[in-house]
Scaffold this active site. Structure first.
Site, mmCIF file in Angstrom:
data_model
loop_
_atom_site.group_PDB
_atom_site.id
_atom_site.type_symbol
_atom_site.label_atom_id
_atom_site.label_comp_id
_atom_site.label_asym_id
_atom_site.label_seq_id
_atom_site.Cartn_x
_atom_site.Cartn_y
_atom_site.Cartn_z
ATOM 1 N NE ARG A 82 -1.704 -1.958 2.787
ATOM 2 C CZ ARG A 82 -1.899 -3.278 2.363
ATOM 3 N NH1 ARG A 82 -2.819 -3.823 1.659
ATOM 4 N NH2 ARG A 82 -1.147 -4.186 2.773
ATOM 5 C CB THR A 83 3.681 2.632 1.817
ATOM 6 O OG1 THR A 83 3.000 2.289 3.252
ATOM 7 C CG2 THR A 83 4.311 3.728 2.226
ATOM 8 C CE LYS A 120 26.416 -4.577 -9.268
ATOM 9 N NZ LYS A 120 26.435 -3.553 -10.285
ATOM 10 N NE ARG A 166 7.437 0.473 4.558
ATOM 11 C CZ ARG A 166 6.113 0.063 4.355
ATOM 12 N NH1 ARG A 166 6.001 -1.277 4.150
ATOM 13 N NH2 ARG A 166 5.432 0.779 4.879
ATOM 14 C CG HIS A 219 4.360 3.901 8.586
ATOM 15 N ND1 HIS A 219 4.525 4.774 7.232
ATOM 16 C CD2 HIS A 219 3.719 2.764 7.830
ATOM 17 C CE1 HIS A 219 3.984 4.255 6.169
ATOM 18 N NE2 HIS A 219 3.565 2.984 6.584
HETATM 19 C C1 NCD Z 1 2.389 -1.244 8.051
HETATM 20 C C2 NCD Z 1 3.917 -1.114 8.021
HETATM 21 O O1 NCD Z 1 4.689 -1.139 7.240
HETATM 22 O O2 NCD Z 1 4.469 -0.463 9.056
HETATM 23 N N1 NCD Z 1 2.208 -1.341 6.819
HETATM 24 C C3 NCD Z 1 1.413 -0.429 6.040
HETATM 25 O O3 NCD Z 1 2.389 0.559 5.620
HETATM 26 N N2 NCD Z 1 0.434 -0.057 5.878
HETATM 27 C C4 NCD Z 1 2.035 -2.199 8.733
HETATM 28 C C5 NCD Z 1 2.549 -3.330 9.059
HETATM 29 O O4 NCD Z 1 3.348 -3.868 8.393
HETATM 30 O O5 NCD Z 1 1.920 -4.147 9.895
#
Ligand code: NCD
Length: 309
Positions: free
Chosen positions: A57-58, A86, A107, A135
């Site tokens: 989703r993100t 590498k 991320r 997040h």
């Molecule tokens: C979350 C995350 O990556 O922290 N996912 C997201 O971005 N919606 C939640 C999760 O992984 O449980």
């Protein structure tokens, strides 16, 4: 110039209620814009993404948000296929990405990774998940969802259930909620309570109580925010197995909730919400994912367009 222009988005702690409300107003505005005007906002801009952890989703909501405001995106969604394999450092990868793009989303498994990247990049950095720490864009999406679905945030009773120790969305959400007058119940197995260093910080801003039994609170809640047990972050699989499946929100639990309460989840859902809840009017986690696209489009517009829109 709008105050968000060219600014990093690293931590929700940097956002006052006033700033959050401005983002929500822009999100509403952007949702109501016709597609042609919408595509003018980030026309010709490029978003670069670097994902050192899995995402659905993100990344996709950022991609789709960027396209909807007329920009494009490029990046690495699977770090295994990049030069990191590498031995290239995060610093060099970030430097390169900031040459090819106008803003960067990151991320990473490590706490502090986005702050580190922001020091290196001369383009704005957006934290798309840093270790177990934060997040922030998820919290903006979560708060916006609550506001849209409940028509307010102040005055609500909000239960957050699941993995409160390792779930980074929980920390960002709690700091975000600290700007509002809410009653928060944190419900988790004993071993997954929120981290004590954070309790101290959050207590200064937010009224919350901790509990282990969801049934003791369920009938009072306006919002139930469910989280996944973060299997990949447990140092020991035995510990995970002890708490696996501790909470399952099913129709039986839903029956005990207020009829106008809503259920949220940042997703992915594993088994903590049974699929028969999906078709009830209380389930709002797919709407939440959709709001994620619009809040991210607003954030991109504010970050990359001097005038906002
Ligand atoms: C979350 C995350 O990556 O922290 N996912 C997201 O971005 N919606 C939640 C999760 O992984 O449980």
């Amino acid at each position: 110039m709008n105050e968000f222009y060219q600014q990093d988005i690293i931590s929700i702690k940097d956002y006052t209620k006033e700033k959050l409300e401005k983002i929500f107003t822009f999100t509403d505005k952007i949702m109501n814009l016709d597609p042609i005007s919408r595509r003018e906002i980030c026309k010709g801009k490029t978003l670069g993404y670097l994902f050192y952890e899995p995402s659905t989703r993100t990344r996709l909501s950022f991609d789709s948000a960027m396209a909807s405001v007329g920009g494009s995106s490029l990046g690495i969604s699977n770090i295994e296929s990049s030069s990191t394999q590498k031995g290239e450092s995060l610093a060099d990868t970030v430097k390169i990405m900031s040459i090819y793009s106008d803003a960067l989303i990151l991320r990473h498994t490590l706490d502090g990774s986005s702050r580190f990247a922001a020091e290196i990049s001369d383009k704005p950095v957006i934290n798309a998940g840093s270790g177990t720490e934060e997040h922030p864009t998820q919290a903006i999406q979560d708060l916006f969802t609550i506001k849209k679905e409940k028509k307010k945030i102040d005055g609500l009773k909000i239960g957050i259930v699941g993995d409160l120790k390792y779930g980074r969305t929980v920390y960002s959400l709690l700091h975000g909620l600290g700007n509002y007058d809410v009653d928060v119940r944190l419900i988790s197995p004993e071993s997954l309570k929120i981290r004590t260093d954070s309790v101290y910080e959050i207590k200064k801003k937010l009224d919350f109580t901790e509990a282990t039994n969801v049934e003791d609170h369920i009938d009072e809640l306006d919002v139930l925010y469910v989280t996944r047990i973060q299997k990949e972050r447990f140092p020991d699989e035995e510990e995970y197995l002890k708490v696996k499946g501790s909470y399952v929100v099913g129709l039986d639990l839903l029956k005990q909730m207020k009829s106008d309460s809503i259920i949220l989840h940042p997703l992915p859902r594993i088994d903590e919400i049974s699929t028969d809840v999906d078709n009830t009017p209380n389930a709002k986690y797919f709407e939440q994912a959709e709001y994620g696209k619009h809040t991210r489009a607003a954030l991109l517009g504010l970050t990359l367009n001097e005038n906002g829109f």
